[in-house]
Design a protein around this motif. Structure first.
Motif, mmCIF file in Angstrom:
data_model
loop_
_atom_site.group_PDB
_atom_site.id
_atom_site.type_symbol
_atom_site.label_atom_id
_atom_site.label_comp_id
_atom_site.label_asym_id
_atom_site.label_seq_id
_atom_site.Cartn_x
_atom_site.Cartn_y
_atom_site.Cartn_z
ATOM 1 N N GLU A 10 -9.059 3.295 -20.997
ATOM 2 C CA GLU A 10 -9.985 3.965 -20.086
ATOM 3 C C GLU A 10 -10.963 3.026 -19.386
ATOM 4 O O GLU A 10 -11.128 3.120 -18.159
ATOM 5 N N PRO A 11 -11.628 2.087 -20.069
ATOM 6 C CA PRO A 11 -12.568 1.210 -19.350
ATOM 7 C C PRO A 11 -11.884 0.396 -18.259
ATOM 8 O O PRO A 11 -12.416 0.257 -17.155
ATOM 9 N N LEU A 12 -10.698 -0.122 -18.540
ATOM 10 C CA LEU A 12 -9.971 -0.891 -17.530
ATOM 11 C C LEU A 12 -9.532 0.008 -16.386
ATOM 12 O O LEU A 12 -9.643 -0.356 -15.210
ATOM 13 N N TYR A 13 -9.038 1.197 -16.706
ATOM 14 C CA TYR A 13 -8.609 2.151 -15.685
ATOM 15 C C TYR A 13 -9.776 2.475 -14.739
ATOM 16 O O TYR A 13 -9.617 2.454 -13.511
ATOM 17 N N LEU A 14 -10.935 2.763 -15.305
ATOM 18 C CA LEU A 14 -12.100 3.112 -14.489
ATOM 19 C C LEU A 14 -12.539 1.926 -13.627
ATOM 20 O O LEU A 14 -12.892 2.095 -12.451
ATOM 21 N N HIS A 15 -12.489 0.731 -14.198
ATOM 22 C CA HIS A 15 -12.852 -0.466 -13.433
ATOM 23 C C HIS A 15 -11.896 -0.655 -12.255
ATOM 24 O O HIS A 15 -12.330 -0.912 -11.125
ATOM 25 N N LEU A 16 -10.603 -0.530 -12.514
ATOM 26 C CA LEU A 16 -9.615 -0.700 -11.447
ATOM 27 C C LEU A 16 -9.759 0.376 -10.375
ATOM 28 O O LEU A 16 -9.613 0.097 -9.183
ATOM 29 N N GLU A 17 -10.051 1.603 -10.796
ATOM 30 C CA GLU A 17 -10.247 2.689 -9.841
ATOM 31 C C GLU A 17 -11.444 2.396 -8.934
ATOM 32 O O GLU A 17 -11.366 2.564 -7.713
ATOM 33 N N GLN A 18 -12.546 1.921 -9.521
ATOM 34 C CA GLN A 18 -13.733 1.581 -8.733
ATOM 35 C C GLN A 18 -13.441 0.435 -7.772
ATOM 36 O O GLN A 18 -13.837 0.469 -6.608
ATOM 37 N N GLU A 19 -12.746 -0.587 -8.274
ATOM 38 C CA GLU A 19 -12.434 -1.741 -7.437
ATOM 39 C C GLU A 19 -11.517 -1.351 -6.283
ATOM 40 O O GLU A 19 -11.724 -1.768 -5.145
ATOM 41 N N ALA A 20 -10.522 -0.522 -6.565
ATOM 42 C CA ALA A 20 -9.601 -0.079 -5.510
ATOM 43 C C ALA A 20 -10.344 0.728 -4.452
ATOM 44 O O ALA A 20 -10.144 0.523 -3.246
ATOM 45 N N GLU A 21 -11.223 1.627 -4.890
ATOM 46 C CA GLU A 21 -11.976 2.443 -3.934
ATOM 47 C C GLU A 21 -12.879 1.564 -3.075
ATOM 48 O O GLU A 21 -12.966 1.761 -1.856
ATOM 49 N N ALA A 22 -13.537 0.600 -3.679
ATOM 50 C CA ALA A 22 -14.410 -0.299 -2.919
ATOM 51 C C ALA A 22 -13.613 -1.083 -1.880
ATOM 52 O O ALA A 22 -14.053 -1.247 -0.734
ATOM 53 N N ARG A 23 -12.423 -1.531 -2.256
ATOM 54 C CA ARG A 23 -11.580 -2.277 -1.313
ATOM 55 C C ARG A 23 -11.091 -1.383 -0.175
ATOM 56 O O ARG A 23 -11.017 -1.816 0.976
ATOM 57 N N LEU A 24 -10.737 -0.149 -0.505
ATOM 58 C CA LEU A 24 -10.294 0.784 0.535
ATOM 59 C C LEU A 24 -11.413 1.087 1.522
ATOM 60 O O LEU A 24 -11.194 1.100 2.736
ATOM 61 N N VAL A 25 -12.612 1.321 1.011
ATOM 62 C CA VAL A 25 -13.754 1.604 1.886
ATOM 63 C C VAL A 25 -14.045 0.384 2.762
ATOM 64 O O VAL A 25 -14.254 0.518 3.975
ATOM 65 N N ALA A 26 -14.040 -0.792 2.172
ATOM 66 C CA ALA A 26 -14.300 -2.012 2.949
ATOM 67 C C ALA A 26 -13.257 -2.198 4.051
ATOM 68 O O ALA A 26 -13.600 -2.539 5.190
ATOM 69 N N ALA A 27 -11.992 -1.956 3.726
ATOM 70 C CA ALA A 27 -10.929 -2.098 4.730
ATOM 71 C C ALA A 27 -11.111 -1.087 5.858
ATOM 72 O O ALA A 27 -10.956 -1.424 7.036
ATOM 73 N N ALA A 28 -11.445 0.148 5.498
ATOM 74 C CA ALA A 28 -11.658 1.181 6.524
ATOM 75 C C ALA A 28 -12.840 0.825 7.417
ATOM 76 O O ALA A 28 -12.769 0.996 8.642
ATOM 77 N N MET A 29 -13.899 0.307 6.819
ATOM 78 C CA MET A 29 -15.073 -0.048 7.614
ATOM 79 C C MET A 29 -14.775 -1.232 8.539
ATOM 80 O O MET A 29 -15.231 -1.246 9.684
#
Length: 71
Positions: free
Chosen positions: A23-42
């Motif tokens: 779970e901790p790794l999953y949550l970290h990866l989910e946060q990192e992926a979302e941050a990268r997606l938002v940055a790419a969209a911006m």
């Protein structure tokens, strides 16, 4: 992706379930992926709000597809 290492607990580490170990790794990866997606969209000219809304829509579609496969 971050070069930081995330240890996953072993069964011998008295972890009740594999889920608790991951779970901790999953949550970290989910946060990192979302941050990268938002940055790419911006970078492409979309607002953060539009990006987050699109991500939420994609997550919902993914959950619905999983639910359909399970039924």
């Amino acid at each position: 992706m971050s070069q930081q290492s995330h240890a996953v607990a072993t069964p011998a580490g008295h972890v009740v379930t594999a889920r608790e170990a991951l779970e901790p790794l999953y949550l970290h990866l989910e946060q990192e992926a979302e941050a990268r997606l938002v940055a790419a969209a911006m970078r492409a000219g979309w607002s953060a709000e539009e990006a987050l809304s699109a991500i939420d829509d994609l997550k919902l579609e993914d959950m619905q597809a999983i639910a359909r496969r399970k039924s």
